[in-house]
Design an enzyme around this catalytic site. Structure first.
Site, short mmCIF file in Angstrom:
data_model
loop_
_atom_site.label_atom_id
_atom_site.label_comp_id
_atom_site.label_asym_id
_atom_site.label_seq_id
_atom_site.Cartn_x
_atom_site.Cartn_y
_atom_site.Cartn_z
N GLU A 1 -54.43 -104.46 -17.67
CA GLU A 1 -54.10 -103.81 -18.76
C GLU A 1 -51.95 -104.08 -19.17
O GLU A 1 -51.95 -104.43 -20.52
CB GLU A 1 -54.47 -102.91 -19.67
CG GLU A 1 -56.22 -102.84 -20.12
CD GLU A 1 -56.90 -101.58 -20.80
OE1 GLU A 1 -57.63 -102.19 -21.78
OE2 GLU A 1 -56.55 -100.74 -21.06
N HIS B 1 -56.17 -96.73 -14.72
CA HIS B 1 -57.41 -96.45 -14.79
C HIS B 1 -57.78 -97.42 -14.17
O HIS B 1 -57.95 -98.31 -14.22
CB HIS B 1 -57.20 -96.20 -16.00
CG HIS B 1 -57.92 -96.70 -17.36
ND1 HIS B 1 -56.48 -97.71 -17.58
CD2 HIS B 1 -58.48 -97.22 -18.05
CE1 HIS B 1 -57.06 -99.22 -18.35
NE2 HIS B 1 -57.81 -98.49 -18.64
N HIS C 1 -54.08 -96.89 -24.65
CA HIS C 1 -54.32 -97.27 -26.05
C HIS C 1 -55.99 -96.54 -25.83
O HIS C 1 -56.51 -96.92 -26.55
CB HIS C 1 -54.47 -98.18 -26.99
CG HIS C 1 -55.36 -99.82 -26.30
ND1 HIS C 1 -54.92 -100.77 -25.66
CD2 HIS C 1 -56.30 -99.05 -25.00
CE1 HIS C 1 -56.12 -101.56 -25.24
NE2 HIS C 1 -56.47 -100.52 -24.11
#
Ligand SMILES: [Fe+2]
Lengths: 147, 279
Positions: free
Chosen positions: B240, B193, B12
């Site tokens: 995440e 990330h 996202h």
């Protein structure tokens, strides 16, 4: 070293993620150190607060119980120092947004390289995991990493 | 009864939202990414979900450190796009599905998942970018949304297994919901990330591809992966990915992989997408 502030020594027992290099896990120890700092950053979500901060940065910070180092790091935009002083990137990035900076520019600053170099590194596949898993990978002693 | 028609896992990344909002989808930097999500858009168009349950995280937008719910469910009729520091994203307001959301909240809590119930909540890029990934730039979002907001910023995030089990409980609740809603479930965020620190920019494509394989064929195994493995191998923000386990838990044991895309980079992120149907 792109900041004068040392990495804080955790006020808790060692954990298995402590040897991940260049990484500040937002655990309870980190969070309580940075609560006021992060809540200041959060306040910049509101336009009226951004206007007030723009008008008088130092005066605006008086409303937050920052340490002297945290206050300096905010005013100096010491992106890596802000993390070492308890900041979390999602919060400190609010200050970067305020300054009109991109995440890549901030990433470059925190990792001590030029923005163009950082951008190229990402296009080339990002910072490789090889050699970046542990502080031992980097050849740094844990003491160096901590201070 | 309502039915789960499939699941989507997707990053996202805010920059993807910005590329869509500012019509950059045809720029050379963005073309390869948008080519990889074209089949997702086609699948969603054909699948016609009435409502999407979106597992996402708030990034210091609706929630701050003042209150940190591990799992929060939005039961409101509408959710405005949040001001994340540069004014709200110019995207449609998100319509909720209060009846389904309340059913989920009640069912999940009685099923021993102690949800936080939220009546007023702005939604940030974590929720609106996946809508843009699926629907591009419509006048109105073509489906209702139940926001399922997961804390992944303050350590510890819920474990992968807790997320996987929550997904299973969501499935039980949806299966019992009186109505004919076609429900799509999304797990969002990741992939590898790291935004912060001297290690900013970390990407581990091998980890991401293994994750995509394993979420299809061995979700229970992936659910057992501890936090430190994500932090170390997928970067501090790669954690995440536990939210994808919620999506996977809501699907059958056996799933069919309809589409997969993986692209490095979008901004600072290794970007992945997967579409799954019950086999
Ligand atoms: Fe996120």
């Amino acid at each position: 070293m792109t900041t004068k502030y040392p990495r804080a020594t955790p006020d808790r027992a060692p954990r298995d993620y402590d040897d991940i290099p260049g990484t500040y896990v937002m655990d309870g120890d980190h969070s309580r150190r940075g609560y006021a700092l992060n809540m200041f950053c959060m306040s910049l979500n509101q336009e009226a607060n951004r206007d007030a901060f723009r008008a008088d940065e130092s005066g605006y910070l008086d409303a937050y119980a920052l340490t002297d180092d945290q206050r300096d790091a905010v005013l100096q935009r010491d992106w890596l120092g802000l993390l070492r002083l308890g900041g979390n990137i999602y919060y400190t990035f609010k200050l970067a947004i305020f300054d009109g900076l991109s995440m890549q520019q901030v990433g470059a600053s925190m990792s001590g390289i030029e923005a163009a170099e950082f951008q190229q590194m990402m296009i080339d596949g990002g910072r490789p995991i090889e050699g970046n898993r542990t502080t031992a990978d980097l050849g740094a002693t844990p003491a160096e990493e901590q201070h | 009864m309502a039915q789960i028609i499939g699941g989507i896992g997707t990053s996202h990344v805010p920059a993807v939202g910005a590329a869509i909002d500012h019509n950059k989808q045809n720029e050379p930097y963005w073309v390869p990414y948008f080519e990889k999500i074209a089949p997702v858009r086609a699948w969603v168009r054909a699948a016609k979900p009435d409502v999407c349950i979106i597992a996402y995280n708030d990034h210091a937008s609706a929630f701050s450190l003042a209150v940190i719910p591990t799992f929060a469910i939005g039961v409101a009729a509408t959710f405005p796009p949040a001001d994340e520091g540069y004014g709200p994203r110019q995207v449609p307001e998100v319509a909720g599905h209060p009846r389904l959301a309340w059913h989920l909240a009640e069912s999940l809590i009685l099923d021993e998942f102690d949800m936080t119930i939220v009546n007023e909540m702005a939604v940030d890029h974590g929720l609106t970018v996946p809508l843009s990934v699926m629907f591009d730039q419509p006048e109105e979002w073509p489906c209702k949304v139940v926001p399922l907001c997961v804390n992944v910023i303050q350590y510890p995030a819920p474990t992968g297994d807790r997320c996987y089990q929550l997904g299973k409980a969501i499935r039980r609740a949806v299966d019992e919901f009186p109505g004919d809603e076609r429900v799509l479930i999304l797990g969002t965020g990741g992939m590898s990330h790291q935004l912060q620190g001297e290690r900013a920019g970390l990407v581990n494509a091998d980890f991401d591809l293994a994750f995509l394989d394993r979420i299809v064929t061995d979700p229970a195994g992936q659910a057992a992966v501890p936090h430190t493995d994500y932090l170390r191998e997928a970067g501090s923000e790669g954690i995440e990915l536990v939210m994808w386990m919620i999506m996977r838990g809501a699907l059958d044991e056996q799933v069919r992989e309809v589409h997969r895309g993986h692209h490095v980079p979008t901004s600072n992120t290794s970007n992945g997408v997967i579409v799954l149907e019950n086999a």
